[in-house]
Design a protein around this motif. Structure first.
Motif: not given
Length: 82
Positions: A33, A59, A62-63, A68, A73
């Protein structure tokens, strides 16, 4: 210690070096990531991940909407603790 399945979060040469050392020690890198491209030079960790064929996520956060982001994942294999 046995082989670990690791998701690496990082950037720059330091992140690349950590990722390389973990992989060279025999651990399985399941995802990398890094922040989104800034338009300048390629991120060394992202370039290493691509060269080694690791799943690469970029990203900004991550929200989204207070929730989330989990879809990427789940595709890295097992979820939860084993």
């Amino acid at each position: 210690m046995g082989t670990l399945r690791i998701a690496v979060f990082g950037q720059a040469p330091f992140g690349r070096d950590v990722c390389v050392r973990l992989a060279d020690a025999g651990h399985e890198i399941v995802a990398v990531h890094v922040p989104p491209d800034g338009g300048g030079r390629p991120d060394p960790l992202a370039a290493e991940a691509q060269a080694r064929g690791y799943r690469l996520f970029r990203y900004k956060g991550y929200r989204r909407g207070g929730e989330a982001i989990a879809s990427g994942w789940r595709s890295t294999g097992r979820s939860g603790r084993s």
